[in-house]
Every structure is written in structure tokens, then in C-alpha cells.
Design a protein around this motif. Structure first.
Motif, short mmCIF file in Angstrom:
data_model
loop_
_atom_site.label_atom_id
_atom_site.label_comp_id
_atom_site.label_asym_id
_atom_site.label_seq_id
_atom_site.Cartn_x
_atom_site.Cartn_y
_atom_site.Cartn_z
N GLU A 9 44.03 44.43 48.82
CA GLU A 9 44.37 43.18 48.16
C GLU A 9 43.65 43.17 46.81
O GLU A 9 42.41 43.14 46.77
N SER A 12 42.96 40.45 41.52
CA SER A 12 43.79 39.53 40.72
C SER A 12 44.42 38.43 41.57
O SER A 12 44.84 37.41 41.03
N ARG A 13 44.46 38.61 42.87
CA ARG A 13 44.99 37.55 43.75
C ARG A 13 43.98 36.40 43.89
O ARG A 13 44.36 35.31 44.31
N HIS A 14 42.74 36.69 43.57
CA HIS A 14 41.67 35.70 43.77
C HIS A 14 40.94 35.29 42.50
O HIS A 14 40.29 34.26 42.46
N ASP A 16 40.94 35.07 38.06
CA ASP A 16 41.65 35.03 36.78
C ASP A 16 40.69 35.37 35.66
O ASP A 16 39.48 35.15 35.78
N ARG A 60 40.42 31.65 41.46
CA ARG A 60 41.70 30.91 41.44
C ARG A 60 41.64 29.66 42.32
O ARG A 60 42.13 28.61 41.94
N GLU A 89 43.53 44.22 38.73
CA GLU A 89 44.76 44.70 39.37
C GLU A 89 44.52 45.90 40.29
O GLU A 89 45.27 46.11 41.24
#
Length: 106
Positions: A9, A12-14, A16, A60, A89
Motif C-alpha cells: 500500500e 500516497s494513500r495516507h 499528501d 490525509r 508512490e
């Protein structure tokens, strides 16, 4: 069979990242802008001089700031921003935190 690649994972999903204007009073911001302009005239590099911007990484979910560093000149800020975006990423949150040495609990 468990495939660890599917468990990856990206950070970038968590997290910014953005370039933000460095905080300061109106006078401080004016002085900073004048110094940047003067350094540009002296050096011929209009991206030189004191940094007026910071690179900021936030969570995020909460908006909590987890990293703030001077972004440097305009060119340096762009390069730093690109590097952090690529890291977000391609690395997990744990790997990103380890590389950038964020404080415990971030």
C-alpha cells in the motif's frame, strides 16, 4: 499462497505533499520577497535567495503535519516535491517515515 506484492500500500494513500508559503508576518514576507529579488539580480538566478516556501507532508485522514522542510529555491522546491511524490508512490508509509526520519508517532 499469500502474495506480499498485492499487500503493498503506497504511502500516497495516507500522506499528501505540497509546497506552501512559509508562515510569517506581512513584513517578514515582504523582506523575504525583496531578498529573493535582490539575490536574483546579483546572481542572475531568479530562483536563488532565501526560501519563501516549505515542503509539507500531511496525513490525509487528519490533516496533521508530519514533515515540514525548507523547499529551497524555486528549482530546488520543484525537485524536492517531485522526489517526495515519487517516494510516496513507491514506498510504504513505514519506508517513507524511515527514509525521511519523521518523528515517532507521526
Amino acid at each position: 499462497m499469500h502474495d506480499a506484492a498485492h499487500d503493498f500500500e503506497p504511502a500516497s494513500r495516507h500522506l499528501d505533499v505540497e509546497i506552501v508559503t512559509r508562515p510569517g508576518t506581512r513584513v517578514v514576507k515582504i523582506v523575504r520577497a525583496v531578498l529573493i529579488a535582490v539575490m536574483g539580480l546579483i546572481t542572475g538566478d531568479h530562483g536563488s535567495g532565501p526560501s519563501a516556501n516549505d515542503l509539507v507532508v500531511t496525513r490525509r485522514a487528519t490533516g496533521r503535519e508530519v514533515l515540514r522542510v525548507s523547499a529551497g529555491s524555486i528549482v530546488e522546491a520543484d525537485q524536492l516535491h517531485q522526489r517526495v511524490r515519487a517516494d510516496l508512490e513507491t514506498k510504504s508509509v513505514a519506508a517513507f517515515v524511515a527514509e525521511w526520519r519523521l518523528p515517532e508517532g507521526s
